[in-house]
Design a protein around this motif. Structure first.
Motif, PDB file in Angstrom:
ATOM      1  N   MET A  21      17.319   4.164 -17.896  1.00 34.82           N
ATOM      2  CA  MET A  21      16.650   4.184 -19.202  1.00 34.82           C
ATOM      3  C   MET A  21      15.270   4.803 -19.090  1.00 34.82           C
ATOM      4  O   MET A  21      14.847   5.588 -19.956  1.00 34.82           O
ATOM      5  N   GLN A  22      14.559   4.444 -18.030  1.00 35.29           N
ATOM      6  CA  GLN A  22      13.225   5.017 -17.852  1.00 35.29           C
ATOM      7  C   GLN A  22      13.308   6.535 -17.771  1.00 35.29           C
ATOM      8  O   GLN A  22      12.557   7.256 -18.425  1.00 35.29           O
ATOM      9  N   GLY A  23      14.265   6.991 -16.960  1.00 34.98           N
ATOM     10  CA  GLY A  23      14.456   8.431 -16.797  1.00 34.98           C
ATOM     11  C   GLY A  23      14.801   9.100 -18.121  1.00 34.98           C
ATOM     12  O   GLY A  23      14.285  10.171 -18.467  1.00 34.98           O
ATOM     13  N   PHE A  24      15.673   8.424 -18.891  1.00 35.37           N
ATOM     14  CA  PHE A  24      16.123   8.976 -20.180  1.00 35.37           C
ATOM     15  C   PHE A  24      14.945   9.173 -21.129  1.00 35.37           C
ATOM     16  O   PHE A  24      14.758  10.235 -21.717  1.00 35.37           O
ATOM     17  N   TYR A  25      14.136   8.120 -21.249  1.00 27.71           N
ATOM     18  CA  TYR A  25      13.018   8.217 -22.176  1.00 27.71           C
ATOM     19  C   TYR A  25      11.962   9.191 -21.694  1.00 27.71           C
ATOM     20  O   TYR A  25      11.305   9.864 -22.481  1.00 27.71           O
ATOM     21  N   ALA A  26      11.803   9.273 -20.384  1.00 20.35           N
ATOM     22  CA  ALA A  26      10.847  10.244 -19.856  1.00 20.35           C
ATOM     23  C   ALA A  26      11.292  11.660 -20.215  1.00 20.35           C
ATOM     24  O   ALA A  26      10.512  12.498 -20.651  1.00 20.35           O
ATOM     25  N   ALA A  27      12.623  11.895 -20.054  1.00 20.29           N
ATOM     26  CA  ALA A  27      13.131  13.248 -20.307  1.00 20.29           C
ATOM     27  C   ALA A  27      13.116  13.619 -21.784  1.00 20.29           C
ATOM     28  O   ALA A  27      12.870  14.752 -22.156  1.00 20.29           O
ATOM     29  N   TYR A  28      13.393  12.627 -22.660  1.00 19.99           N
ATOM     30  CA  TYR A  28      13.550  12.949 -24.076  1.00 19.99           C
ATOM     31  C   TYR A  28      12.401  12.450 -24.945  1.00 19.99           C
ATOM     32  O   TYR A  28      12.535  12.331 -26.142  1.00 19.99           O
ATOM     33  N   ALA A  29      11.305  12.122 -24.324  1.00 23.59           N
ATOM     34  CA  ALA A  29      10.197  11.472 -25.032  1.00 23.59           C
ATOM     35  C   ALA A  29       9.876  12.142 -26.372  1.00 23.59           C
ATOM     36  O   ALA A  29       9.793  11.485 -27.409  1.00 23.59           O
ATOM     37  N   ALA A  30       9.727  13.436 -26.311  1.00 27.05           N
ATOM     38  CA  ALA A  30       9.310  14.165 -27.523  1.00 27.05           C
ATOM     39  C   ALA A  30      10.335  14.018 -28.634  1.00 27.05           C
ATOM     40  O   ALA A  30      10.000  13.646 -29.769  1.00 27.05           O
ATOM     41  N   LYS A  49      23.169  11.796 -27.047  1.00 22.38           N
ATOM     42  CA  LYS A  49      22.072  12.313 -26.234  1.00 22.38           C
ATOM     43  C   LYS A  49      22.069  11.618 -24.880  1.00 22.38           C
ATOM     44  O   LYS A  49      21.923  12.251 -23.841  1.00 22.38           O
ATOM     45  N   PHE A  50      22.265  10.301 -24.938  1.00 24.84           N
ATOM     46  CA  PHE A  50      22.260   9.555 -23.688  1.00 24.84           C
ATOM     47  C   PHE A  50      23.407   9.982 -22.787  1.00 24.84           C
ATOM     48  O   PHE A  50      23.251  10.199 -21.593  1.00 24.84           O
ATOM     49  N   ARG A  51      24.557  10.120 -23.424  1.00 24.54           N
ATOM     50  CA  ARG A  51      25.740  10.473 -22.654  1.00 24.54           C
ATOM     51  C   ARG A  51      25.528  11.784 -21.910  1.00 24.54           C
ATOM     52  O   ARG A  51      25.773  11.894 -20.710  1.00 24.54           O
ATOM     53  N   SER A  52      24.988  12.803 -22.636  1.00 23.02           N
ATOM     54  CA  SER A  52      24.805  14.075 -21.953  1.00 23.02           C
ATOM     55  C   SER A  52      23.741  13.983 -20.886  1.00 23.02           C
ATOM     56  O   SER A  52      23.838  14.598 -19.830  1.00 23.02           O
TER      57      SER A  52
END
Lengths: 207, 735
Positions: free
Chosen positions: B477-486, B524-527
């Motif tokens: 989750m941390q990685g996900f939000y870091a990547a898609y923050a914007a 988005k998460f899945r990809s």
């Protein structure tokens, strides 16, 4: 009556046996197929569902149900010293006696099961067919056991097919267990589970 | 001197001839002197005698071959004196009898000592070579024959002694010193005298006494009081022996008391109404129980009797406990009762039964018996653990947590179907982890370590996998939000837990239609995930998720609703519609109908949580029902919890399903065990294989012999095994 066939007579016999074979065989496959067997049986005046046909197949060591190969045909008829339909008919009672001898019967019994396995990897036979087979091979000698067993097999729901181990168990049961009292049945012996249940069912019936 | 007449002679020293040598009257005279001396001694007039003279006289008699006369004279004179003493004793009245006897005994002993000193030469020479009884022993024998066994004394002596003991038993004070002396006298006369003349009768009379007394007591006392009395009597007798009887009598008299007071009434005591063993157990009467234990251990079959009654009582109460419908309604309460019962008996065995191992074993076997009477015990124990780990252990010290978990492990050990427990534990743990509702991670891990120690690595490896997934998901989750923050600024916050299939309880994978906002986010998460993890497949478990919704109701009431994913799907529909029928909701969400009904019921039919309104207002959900937002919804809390992901007791169909899955899981385990055993043994008979397989699987579950047989037959069919051709009972491993 022992006839020692001389060399010439032996080859004559073999010729007639082969001729007889080809009179029933399918020309394209080179085997006697179910159709051929039917006409063979009608010539023999024995119904194709008669146990004596099964015995014949056993004598021939026929591999596939409904078919006889030349080798099998030769094997069987030579052993029976029969090269004509007439002689074959005469040989049937002796064949019956031979099969029913305790030393040979078990082999015949096992053969009967294997003979009914038609598909390649098939290991079990459905309940309906088993019931018919049981009656065919054991019915005359173990009437009461077969009757009850067949009734049980048709009503139980644990098994839809029977395997070789269970099949052998049925014969052993008939020869070893006192019927119908079942007094010497030991549930701790390694009887197939289906027979444990059969015995419970019998006992419940007897009340 | 005529030298011619002198004959040649050998030089001889002639013996000194005393002038009294040949005088026969000499022996008589000497004896008379000694006889007189003996009389004086018995008359307490010994001071006037000369020891040396008397000794010399006796010496001379023996030397000159008059030993026989001396000996028989001694016998005769001593006998006369003793007979006189006997008369005096006989004449004594009442209480003075024993005193007189004692006095005379002392006199005789003193006299005997003096006499023996005087006659020591005879004692050392004449007596041994003529096989006569030595003087001291002779003195005792004569005393015995003439005094103790005199017809007027023998019975009276015994009666007196027994009477005194009886008096003491009824509470009177007696002269113990006198008793001791008299008894010692009997002992000195020889063990057969002590036994024949006293002990034998003492034991008989005591047996009668205690038989009668115990009969009286048992009619009027309750068990506790009776045991107190028995203990008192036992201690009394032990004291009596130490004070004035032969120590060898202790075992004999205690055996009498034990037999008459305890052994004879053992069963009646144990089963006494209102005060027997069972009542003592129920009321935690530690002192009484301890007394019973100490007394009963002295008699044959005493402890087994207590143990058997305790065991059957325990089994009975246990059985009632596990079949009590009321208790079964609350699994946590049920398990707590089991723990309480165990604590109670642990305490009893500790305080009253001196930690006797056989009693501990009886306790364990009883628990094992009744816990397994209820097939839901594994499930309930897991639910108990679940409650503790979700909230019960909040604020509890680390030490106390360990204690409770150890107690749970103790119950776990009693379970026969440990694999059923494992299944439920996994389900409940999954719910705890996914809802984030665990009180202490340390406590969770501690329990898993305990299970691993008990059952081995395989039991817990999957459980540990679940913890790993939770941690990994956090990182993901941390990685996900870091990547898609914007991109994700405005979107709802998504929290995903990625569960590895196989570690988690098997769930059917059901999807439903998520609201648009959510499905976009999920994609988005899945990809993102599949971008970093190739070769994996993700399936959304919509039946397991939760959601927090901020809602504003008709009158402006603001609330945060904590709901399940299904409930969220349903509620979000009302953002674009005021009224929806059941069918419309079903179509839009594609939630399976039974789940949908439950979902709608929880949203519309529960007081205090009815965020939706239903027409008609019935409790059941009908196909034709219509749903509306409940504008009048109120709650005193801002946050309203409607979703239920908490572990609960299973419903009947769920229970059947779990049971079926357990049975299915057992089949390969049984087969693996059979193959393992046959591989190493090669050939084995039927009964042995059943026994071995059962033993191997014991730590997981109790294997059914019929099931084992079926598996063997299946293995025969698949050519792993065959039957021996001559002995159908033997199986052979086929390589």
């Amino acid at each position: 009556m022992l006839c020692l066939a001389t060399g010439k007579a032996a080859s004559k016999e073999l010729e007639r046996i082969d001729q007889l074979f080809f009179s029933y065989a399918n020309n394209s496959s080179g085997l006697i197929d179910p159709e051929g067997i039917e006409s063979f049986c009608s010539d023999l005046e024995v119904d194709h569902t008669d146990v004596r046909i099964l015995m014949l197949a056993w004598k021939m060591q026929a591999e596939k149900q409904g078919y006889f190969t030349l080798d099998e045909w030769r094997r069987g008829l030579r052993a029976l010293r029969a090269d004509t339909i007439v002689k074959l008919k005469k040989a049937l009672p002796d064949l019956d006696k031979e099969v029913r001898r305790p030393s040979t019967f078990e082999d015949f019994y096992t053969y009967a099961f294997q003979y009914c396995l038609t598909e390649e990897k098939q290991k079990s036979i459905d309940i309906e067919s088993i019931c018919v087979l049981l009656d065919l091979v054991l019915g005359s000698r173990f009437g009461p056991q077969v009757d009850y067993l067949v009734q049980y097999l048709k009503t139980q729901t644990d098994y839809k097919v029977i395997n070789m181990d269970q099949w052998k168990g049925f014969y052993r049961f008939c020869t070893e267990i006192s019927f119908p009292d079942l007094s010497n049945y030991d549930p701790d012996s390694a009887w197939p589970w289906i027979l444990d249940n059969f015995v419970d069912w019998m006992r419940a019936k007897q009340g | 001197m005529n030298s011619s007449n002198q004959k040649k002679r050998n030089f001889q020293i002639e013996a000194f001839k005393h002038k009294v040598v040949v005088d026969p009257k000499y022996a008589d005279k000497t004896w008379k002197i000694l006889e007189h001396a003996i009389t004086e001694i018995y008359n307490h007039n010994a001071s006037g005698l000369s020891f040396e003279e008397l000794y010399r006289n006796a010496y001379n008699m023996v030397l000159h071959k008059f030993g026989e006369k001396l000996y028989s004279g001694l016998v005769g004179t001593m006998t006369l004196h003793l007979q006189e003493m006997a008369k005096t004793i006989e004449a004594a009245q009442g209480n003075l009898f024993l005193e007189e006897l004692n006095r005379k005994w002392n006199d005789h002993n003193k006299a005997l000592q003096m006499i023996r000193d005087i006659l020591m030469y005879m004692d050392r020479t004449f007596i041994p070579s003529n096989r006569k009884t030595p003087v001291h022993e002779l003195g005792l024998n004569l005393w015995r024959d003439n005094v103790i066994h005199s017809s007027k004394i023998q019975t009276r002596l015994l009666d007196t002694l027994l009477e005194l003991i009886q008096k003491e038993r009824t509470g009177e004070i007696i002269n113990r010193g006198l008793m001791r002396n008299i008894i010692k006298m009997l002992m000195d006369l020889g063990s057969s005298v002590y036994q024949e003349d006293f002990e034998k009768h003492f034991l008989e009379v005591s047996a009668d006494f205690y038989r009668a007394e115990s009969q009286d007591f048992i009619e009027c006392c309750d068990c506790g009081d009776y045991l107190k009395k028995a203990e008192r009597r036992l201690n009394e007798e032990i004291e009596r022996v130490s004070l004035y009887l032969d120590s060898k009598s202790e075992t004999k008299i205690t055996n009498v008391v034990e037999k008459e007071m305890i052994a004879s009434h053992m069963l009646r005591l144990v089963h006494m109404d209102n005060s027997g063993l069972v009542n003592m157990l129920i009321d935690d009467k530690y002192e009484d129980l301890g007394r019973m234990y100490n007394l009963f251990r002295r008699v044959p079959n005493g402890l087994p009797t207590i143990r058997d009654v305790m065991t059957s009582h325990l089994r009975e109460t246990g059985k009632q406990l596990v079949t009590d419908a009321e208790k079964l309604k609350d699994p946590v309460e049920f398990v707590q009762c089991l723990l309480n019962e165990k604590d109670k008996y642990d305490k009893i065995i500790n305080l009253a039964f001196s930690n006797d191992k056989t009693f501990q074993n009886a306790l364990n076997s009883s628990f094992e018996y009744f816990i397994n009477l209820n097939p839901r015990s594994p499930e309930f124990i897991s639910l108990f653990v679940d409650e503790k780990l979700r909230k019960g252990l909040k604020g509890v010290s680390e030490e106390d947590v360990e204690t409770i978990l150890d107690k749970v492990m103790m119950l776990f050990r009693y379970l026969q179907e440990k694999d059923v427990f494992e299944k439920y534990y996994k389900q409940h743990l999954a719910k705890r982890l996914l809802s984030g509702k665990t009180v202490s991670d340390d406590a969770e891990r501690s329990l898993i370590v305990k299970l691993k120690t008990e059952c081995g690595y395989q039991f817990t490896s999957k459980l540990e996998g679940m913890f790993t997934d939770m941690k990994t998901s956090q990182d993901t989750m941390q990685g996900f939000y870091a990547a898609y923050a914007a991109e994700l600024g405005d979107s709802p916050t998504l929290v995903v837990q990625v569960l590895t299939t196989g570690s988690w309880p098997t769930q059917p994978s059901i999807t439903c239609n998520l609201p648009a906002e959510m499905s976009a986010l999920c994609e988005k998460f899945r990809s993102y995930y599949l971008g970093t993890h190739t070769g994996r497949r993700l399936s959304w478990q919509t039946n397991m998720g939760t959601a927090d919704l901020k809602a504003i109701f008709g009158k402006g009431q603001k609330h945060e609703l904590n709901v399940s994913t299904y409930q969220m799907c349903v509620l979000m529909l009302f953002n674009s519609a005021d009224r929806l029928s059941y069918k419309e909701i079903e179509q839009a969400t594609e939630i399976p109908s039974s789940d949908l009904r439950r979902c709608l019921q929880s949203l519309a039919c529960v007081k205090g949580k009815n965020v939706l309104r239903k027409e008609p207002m019935s409790k059941d959900i009908g196909e034709e029902d219509a749903f509306f937002v409940n504008d009048k919804f109120t709650s005193k809390f801002y946050k309203v919890k409607i979703g239920t992901v908490v572990a609960q007791k299973e419903s009947e169909p769920e229970k059947q399903e779990t049971r079926q899955r357990v049975e299915e899981d057992r089949k390969p385990q049984i087969e693996a065990a059979i193959v393992r055993i046959m591989k190493s043994r090669r050939v084995l008979d039927h009964n042995n294989i059943i026994a071995e397989v059962t033993k191997q699987l014991q730590s997981r579950f109790l294997a059914n012999p019929g099931e084992i047989k079926k598996r063997i037959e299946s293995l025969i069919e698949r050519d792993f095994l065959e039957r021996d051709s001559s002995d159908r009972r033997l199986y052979r491993y086929l390589a």
